[in-house]
Design an enzyme around this catalytic site. Sequence first.
Site, PDB file in Angstrom:
ATOM      1  N   HIS A 316     -92.853 -33.675  -0.937  1.00 55.25           N
ATOM      2  CA  HIS A 316     -94.303 -33.448  -0.959  1.00 55.25           C
ATOM      3  C   HIS A 316     -94.984 -34.724  -1.443  1.00 55.25           C
ATOM      4  O   HIS A 316     -94.485 -35.413  -2.304  1.00 55.25           O
ATOM      5  CB  HIS A 316     -94.668 -32.291  -1.907  1.00 55.25           C
ATOM      6  CG  HIS A 316     -96.007 -31.718  -1.626  1.00 55.25           C
ATOM      7  ND1 HIS A 316     -97.160 -32.260  -2.120  1.00 55.25           N
ATOM      8  CD2 HIS A 316     -96.382 -30.668  -0.850  1.00 55.25           C
ATOM      9  CE1 HIS A 316     -98.191 -31.558  -1.688  1.00 55.25           C
ATOM     10  NE2 HIS A 316     -97.747 -30.590  -0.912  1.00 55.25           N
ATOM     11  N   ASP A 373     -93.217 -24.586   2.365  1.00 57.01           N
ATOM     12  CA  ASP A 373     -92.703 -24.161   3.676  1.00 57.01           C
ATOM     13  C   ASP A 373     -91.235 -23.771   3.643  1.00 57.01           C
ATOM     14  O   ASP A 373     -90.720 -23.233   4.629  1.00 57.01           O
ATOM     15  CB  ASP A 373     -92.903 -25.297   4.686  1.00 57.01           C
ATOM     16  CG  ASP A 373     -94.379 -25.527   4.959  1.00 57.01           C
ATOM     17  OD1 ASP A 373     -94.877 -26.639   4.728  1.00 57.01           O
ATOM     18  OD2 ASP A 373     -95.046 -24.552   5.345  1.00 57.01           O
TER      19      ASP A 373
HETATM   20  C1  SDX Z   1     -97.331 -29.164   3.549  1.00 54.67           C
HETATM   21  O1  SDX Z   1    -100.514 -32.243   1.340  1.00 54.67           O
HETATM   22  C2  SDX Z   1    -100.319 -31.005   1.136  1.00 54.67           C
HETATM   23  O2  SDX Z   1    -100.762 -30.460   0.141  1.00 54.67           O
HETATM   24  C3  SDX Z   1     -99.556 -30.265   2.235  1.00 54.67           C
HETATM   25  C4  SDX Z   1     -99.226 -28.831   1.936  1.00 54.67           C
HETATM   26  C5  SDX Z   1    -100.463 -27.979   1.862  1.00 54.67           C
HETATM   27  O3  SDX Z   1    -100.412 -26.915   1.217  1.00 54.67           O
HETATM   28  O4  SDX Z   1    -101.464 -28.292   2.571  1.00 54.67           O
HETATM   29  O5  SDX Z   1     -98.520 -28.743   0.703  1.00 54.67           O
HETATM   30  C6  SDX Z   1     -98.368 -28.217   3.044  1.00 54.67           C
HETATM   31  O6  SDX Z   1     -97.580 -29.874   4.496  1.00 54.67           O
HETATM   32  C7  SDX Z   1     -96.024 -29.244   2.824  1.00 54.67           C
HETATM   33  C8  SDX Z   1     -95.074 -30.363   3.403  1.00 54.67           C
HETATM   34  C9  SDX Z   1     -94.395 -29.790   4.656  1.00 54.67           C
HETATM   35  N1  SDX Z   1     -93.638 -30.826   5.344  1.00 54.67           N
HETATM   36  C10 SDX Z   1     -92.301 -30.874   5.318  1.00 54.67           C
HETATM   37  O7  SDX Z   1     -91.602 -30.094   4.669  1.00 54.67           O
HETATM   38  C11 SDX Z   1     -91.695 -31.971   6.189  1.00 54.67           C
HETATM   39  C12 SDX Z   1     -90.577 -32.670   5.426  1.00 54.67           C
HETATM   40  N2  SDX Z   1     -91.146 -33.438   4.324  1.00 54.67           N
HETATM   41  C13 SDX Z   1     -91.517 -34.778   4.587  1.00 54.67           C
HETATM   42  O8  SDX Z   1     -91.634 -35.258   5.844  1.00 54.67           O
HETATM   43  C14 SDX Z   1     -92.288 -35.482   3.477  1.00 54.67           C
HETATM   44  O9  SDX Z   1     -91.700 -35.152   2.290  1.00 54.67           O
HETATM   45  C15 SDX Z   1     -93.779 -35.206   3.411  1.00 54.67           C
HETATM   46  C16 SDX Z   1     -94.430 -35.400   4.719  1.00 54.67           C
HETATM   47  C17 SDX Z   1     -94.016 -33.819   2.934  1.00 54.67           C
HETATM   48  C18 SDX Z   1     -94.367 -36.171   2.380  1.00 54.67           C
HETATM   49  O10 SDX Z   1     -94.260 -37.438   2.936  1.00 54.67           O
HETATM   50  P1  SDX Z   1     -94.655 -38.741   2.092  1.00 54.67           P
HETATM   51  O11 SDX Z   1     -95.347 -38.390   0.831  1.00 54.67           O
HETATM   52  O12 SDX Z   1     -95.336 -39.677   3.039  1.00 54.67           O
HETATM   53  O13 SDX Z   1     -93.247 -39.275   1.647  1.00 54.67           O
HETATM   54  P2  SDX Z   1     -92.458 -40.346   2.442  1.00 54.67           P
HETATM   55  O14 SDX Z   1     -92.326 -39.947   3.871  1.00 54.67           O
HETATM   56  O15 SDX Z   1     -93.037 -41.673   2.119  1.00 54.67           O
HETATM   57  O16 SDX Z   1     -90.994 -40.201   1.769  1.00 54.67           O
HETATM   58  C19 SDX Z   1     -90.651 -40.902   0.587  1.00 54.67           C
HETATM   59  C20 SDX Z   1     -89.130 -41.083   0.662  1.00 54.67           C
HETATM   60  C21 SDX Z   1     -88.677 -41.755   1.967  1.00 54.67           C
HETATM   61  O17 SDX Z   1     -87.425 -42.380   1.709  1.00 54.67           O
HETATM   62  P3  SDX Z   1     -87.417 -43.970   1.343  1.00 54.67           P
HETATM   63  O18 SDX Z   1     -88.135 -44.669   2.500  1.00 54.67           O
HETATM   64  O19 SDX Z   1     -88.150 -44.090   0.030  1.00 54.67           O
HETATM   65  O20 SDX Z   1     -85.947 -44.317   1.246  1.00 54.67           O
HETATM   66  O21 SDX Z   1     -88.504 -39.788   0.660  1.00 54.67           O
HETATM   67  C22 SDX Z   1     -87.825 -39.587   1.907  1.00 54.67           C
HETATM   68  C23 SDX Z   1     -88.402 -40.579   2.881  1.00 54.67           C
HETATM   69  O22 SDX Z   1     -87.460 -40.908   3.901  1.00 54.67           O
HETATM   70  N3  SDX Z   1     -88.110 -38.201   2.295  1.00 54.67           N
HETATM   71  C24 SDX Z   1     -87.228 -37.367   2.839  1.00 54.67           C
HETATM   72  C25 SDX Z   1     -87.905 -36.149   2.988  1.00 54.67           C
HETATM   73  N4  SDX Z   1     -89.168 -36.289   2.550  1.00 54.67           N
HETATM   74  C26 SDX Z   1     -89.288 -37.565   2.123  1.00 54.67           C
HETATM   75  N5  SDX Z   1     -85.932 -37.545   3.206  1.00 54.67           N
HETATM   76  C27 SDX Z   1     -85.310 -36.452   3.743  1.00 54.67           C
HETATM   77  N6  SDX Z   1     -85.901 -35.244   3.888  1.00 54.67           N
HETATM   78  C28 SDX Z   1     -87.192 -35.054   3.542  1.00 54.67           C
HETATM   79  N7  SDX Z   1     -87.765 -33.873   3.690  1.00 54.67           N
END
Ligand code: SDX
Length: 439
Positions: A316, A373
């Site tokens: 998140h 989720d």
């Molecule tokens: C919702 O914003 C809100 O409030 C949203 C929400 C709401 O109520 O409206 O809470 C609802 O959208 C919840 C999130 C649902 N999405 C997912 O579950 C999809 C999977 N999660 C991710 O794609 C990610 O965690 C996000 C999109 C939720 C957050 O993305 P960020 O903040 O841009 O984080 P990032 O992509 O920069 O990740 C940081 C690091 C990266 O690794 P490094 O480059 O540092 O090595 O964490 C890794 C990412 O690769 N990472 C993950 C991951 N999420 C982040 N690696 C594997 N699996 C994951 N799920």
Amino acid sequence: MRQPLSSPTRSHEPATLILGDKSYLLPVIEGSEGERAIDISKLRDQTGHITLDQGYGNTGSCESAITFIDGEKGILRYRGIPIEQFAHGATFIEVALLLILGHLPTDAEYDAFSKDLTRFAYLDEGMKHQFEGFPRTAPPMAILSAMINSMSCFHPELYELEDEAQFLIAAARLISKVRSIAAYAYRHSRGVPYIYPDPKLRYVPNFLHMMFSQPYDQYVCSDLINRAMNLILILHADHEQNCSTSTVRMVGSSGANLFASCAAGVCALWGPLHGGANVEVLEMLDKIHQGNMTPEEYVKLAKDKDSKVRLMGFGHRVYKSFDPRAQILQKVAEELVPQLCGSDPLLEIARRLEDIARSDPYFIDRNLYPNVDFYSGIILRAIGIPVNMFTVMFSIGRLPGWIAQWWEQNHTPGTRIARPRQVYVGNRQKDYLPKDQRG
Ligand code: SDX
């Protein structure tokens, strides 16, 4: 309801920005929970510089009094009330009114709004022809977004909301009819007759009646399912400036009406990184369940950057400890699923994935925990909601938050049309070349 935003306190310690041989003082403001922001609204005029913040992870777009999140402590409050306190009997409509009115509704406010929800549940008969125009396989989120705008065409008087009474009418129409649109989209996809709303039923039972009743056999919503669905909708009701809410504000800032702004919010929520993640979680769990790979293998894949695979339902932008909604939904899943469908292999797999990820340095180091989720889809599936309707359910839950945020923005002094800047990295000036001179 009109609560002027309590203007944040301006702390006496401005920030000093040093650029070359010049220094600039920038005001620092402090919110009611102590979070601080550097006010850069005059930065370009003062310094000729703008800021750059991909994804706005460090940028506040507004001041808001609706929802407070502390991502480090896993705190989520609606109008100051911790969400955990809604888990003991609050209804979704009660919380919707809390977000919209700014206070918990009195009996009179609740009854008046409930009467409007009942009154407005019907869709104009003309809209049935529009449903017929969609292919049976149309994604429900496409239908939902289109039909929210379409529904507004029957109520042009609500394009300009002059006062709070009119705004509450528009809010009631949207919150009531979103159920009917969702249910009609589902019925159309299955080629079965539309089921009209039943004025004797409350919000959630009426929705499930329109979804699952047959002309010859009325669906009866159990207390257990009613409570679980109300809680799911409550937990999705608002979440400060997430992607879809920011979209609603962005569109609303141009003066677009409430319906168009919420239709845009539906489109933003559809994305798999946002509201669409609840569908992706189920598909991930099902893929593992089908034996394509073990939970351990999937987690390994999710850690491999080249795989483009993510552990859906994890991580998140704001929560860097735990998503309090996921904690509540896990309990609901553990209570509800065994009662509705005995054991559920997907719940077992979800538990296993969480255990693995929670002890894996990759996830621990990146503060990746289950989000809203991760468990919501398992509960919706146990209730009988089809997977392709999960994000529609998220939309139904988030609608009051979008409505409250749209209204707050429209009544915040100094609100301007949202128009971010950019850093241009394209071609320097060059000339047009006639076709015979091009390479
Ligand atoms: C919702 O914003 C809100 O409030 C949203 C929400 C709401 O109520 O409206 O809470 C609802 O959208 C919840 C999130 C649902 N999405 C997912 O579950 C999809 C999977 N999660 C991710 O794609 C990610 O965690 C996000 C999109 C939720 C957050 O993305 P960020 O903040 O841009 O984080 P990032 O992509 O920069 O990740 C940081 C690091 C990266 O690794 P490094 O480059 O540092 O090595 O964490 C890794 C990412 O690769 N990472 C993950 C991951 N999420 C982040 N690696 C594997 N699996 C994951 N799920």
